[in-house]
Scaffold this motif. Structure first.
Motif, PDB file in Angstrom:
ATOM      1  N   LEU A 138       0.863  -1.080  -0.037  1.00 43.58           N
ATOM      2  CA  LEU A 138      -0.038   0.012  -0.054  1.00 43.58           C
ATOM      3  C   LEU A 138       0.999   1.251   0.002  1.00 43.58           C
ATOM      4  CD1 LEU A 138      -2.971   0.618  -0.198  1.00 43.58           C
ATOM      5  CD2 LEU A 138      -2.789   0.642   2.401  1.00 43.58           C
ATOM      6  N   ARG A 175       1.802   2.578  -3.405  1.00 47.54           N
ATOM      7  CA  ARG A 175       0.601   3.090  -4.113  1.00 47.54           C
ATOM      8  C   ARG A 175       0.306   4.216  -3.904  1.00 47.54           C
ATOM      9  NH1 ARG A 175       1.751   0.902  -8.069  1.00 47.54           N
ATOM     10  NH2 ARG A 175      -0.472   1.736  -8.960  1.00 47.54           N
ATOM     11  N   LYS A 176       0.585   5.133  -2.834  1.00 45.44           N
ATOM     12  CA  LYS A 176       0.246   6.167  -2.332  1.00 45.44           C
ATOM     13  C   LYS A 176       0.463   7.243  -3.081  1.00 45.44           C
ATOM     14  CE  LYS A 176       0.086   8.569   2.059  1.00 45.44           C
ATOM     15  NZ  LYS A 176       0.239   8.741   3.511  1.00 45.44           N
ATOM     16  N   TRP A 226      -6.140   9.989  -4.262  1.00 43.50           N
ATOM     17  CA  TRP A 226      -6.530   9.887  -3.021  1.00 43.50           C
ATOM     18  C   TRP A 226      -7.815   8.810  -2.823  1.00 43.50           C
ATOM     19  CZ3 TRP A 226     -10.710  10.750   0.204  1.00 43.50           C
ATOM     20  CH2 TRP A 226     -10.480  10.903   1.507  1.00 43.50           C
ATOM     21  N   TYR A 253      -6.838   5.424  -3.497  1.00 40.59           N
ATOM     22  CA  TYR A 253      -6.064   4.839  -2.233  1.00 40.59           C
ATOM     23  C   TYR A 253      -6.873   4.426  -1.065  1.00 40.59           C
ATOM     24  CZ  TYR A 253      -2.352   4.825   1.301  1.00 40.59           C
ATOM     25  OH  TYR A 253      -1.574   4.442   2.245  1.00 40.59           O
TER      26      TYR A 253
END
Length: 322
Positions: free
Chosen positions: A11, A14-15, A20, A23
């Motif tokens: 994760l 992927r930020k 947003w 995510y």
């Protein structure tokens, strides 16, 4: 390493690579996975464990206490597969137990509907400050996040084109932030119909804002100002004579985009072109919409056959008319 630890590592990668909202969705899918396999060693997780968690979600989504939709199951499976692929990349595991796992055919499918002809006519005929933005979403397929930062400079009325190169997203607050690119790509150019161009030309001539669909003070919308405008618009539509025969009060911005996809289908636009116009990252998304529309058209054709048989060949008792 446990699945929970591996998922947290993935994760983090992927930020800064997704929006947003995307995510936040990934975190939601991982939370589903962690309910079932969080403490399991990733090297010990087997395909049957993935099948078991997908079956459990098919029976009941713990968040809603209803069966999970097919799309939710697909997203959970895809997220699990991406986490395991990351584990393979960092040489932690050698196989992906989530790859190719089957989704139950009985999982409910949720389809957004297109607006009826009556609803489309109501939208075209009803004056409101949201009307221009609604027309752009319905006749050019923009997402809400693509419409909100859209400026008049993004529209070439002579060439009948809209350049969609940015989008607005929330990061957990009322304020919307503009980023380069769209939800699925760096942008796209959409050809617009002449009738929409004429409406845009009239709106541009009297506009006091650089935005095509601004808030009352001419600035770009916030989440709250958009919601107030949208609620006001739906209320206005519901007051128009004829609206009582529709379900117009349930309309969301994405219904308009689905209407655009439907108009493309009805107009005979091929699926590859439609995918580009809609800005889908994967043509499979467009294919699923077109397949659904094709099934609906076939069902309506059979309904016409039923009506003909009932009115022309059979009596109400089922006997053949003489």
């Amino acid at each position: 390493m446990t699945f929970e630890s591996l998922a947290a590592l993935w994760l983090k990668t992927r930020k800064n690579k997704v929006s947003w909202t995307q995510y936040k969705n990934l975190r939601c899918y991982i939370n589903h996975l962690n309910r079932y396999i969080s403490n399991m060693d990733v090297a010990e997780i087997k395909p049957m464990d993935i099948d078991a968690l997908l079956d459990a979600l098919t029976d009941e989504n713990p968040n809603t206490h209803r069966p999970a939709s097919r799309q939710t199951l697909v997203n959970v499976r895809s997220t699990a597969s991406r986490v395991f692929e990351y584990g393979i990349d960092i040489e932690l595991i050698v196989r992906n137990p989530a790859r190719g796992r089957e989704i139950s055919r009985y999982a409910p499918r949720h389809y957004r509907r297109a607006l009826t002809i009556v609803e489309q006519k109501l939208i075209i005929a009803t004056p409101h400050r949201a009307r221009m933005g609604v027309l752009v979403m319905m006749l050019a397929g923009l997402r809400r996040g693509e419409l909100i930062p859209l400026t008049w400079d993004d529209i070439d009325l002579d060439a009948l084109k809209i350049s969609i190169t940015k989008s607005a997203e929330s990061k957990g607050s009322n304020r919307l932030f503009v980023k380069e690119g769209t939800k699925t790509s760096w942008g796209r150019v959409v050809d617009i119909p002449l009738d929409l161009a004429l409406e845009l030309q009239k709106a541009k001539a009297v506009s006091m804002s650089k935005y095509v669909c601004p808030r009352v003070d001419g600035q770009m919308h916030t989440l709250m100002s958009w919601r107030r405008m949208w609620d006001s618009y739906i209320t206005a539509l519901c007051k128009v004579p004829g609206a009582e025969k529709t379900n117009i009060q349930e309309i969301t911005a994405h219904y308009l985009r689905h209407t655009y996809a439907t108009l493309l289908y009805i107009s005979g636009v091929d699926v590859l072109t439609a995918s580009k116009l809609l800005g889908h990252a994967n043509i499979k998304t467009t294919m699923s919409i077109y397949t659904h529309l094709d099934d609906m058209l076939k069902a309506k054709s059979v309904d016409k056959l039923d009506s003909y048989l009932s009115s022309s060949l059979f009596t109400s008792s089922g006997q053949v008319r003489p």
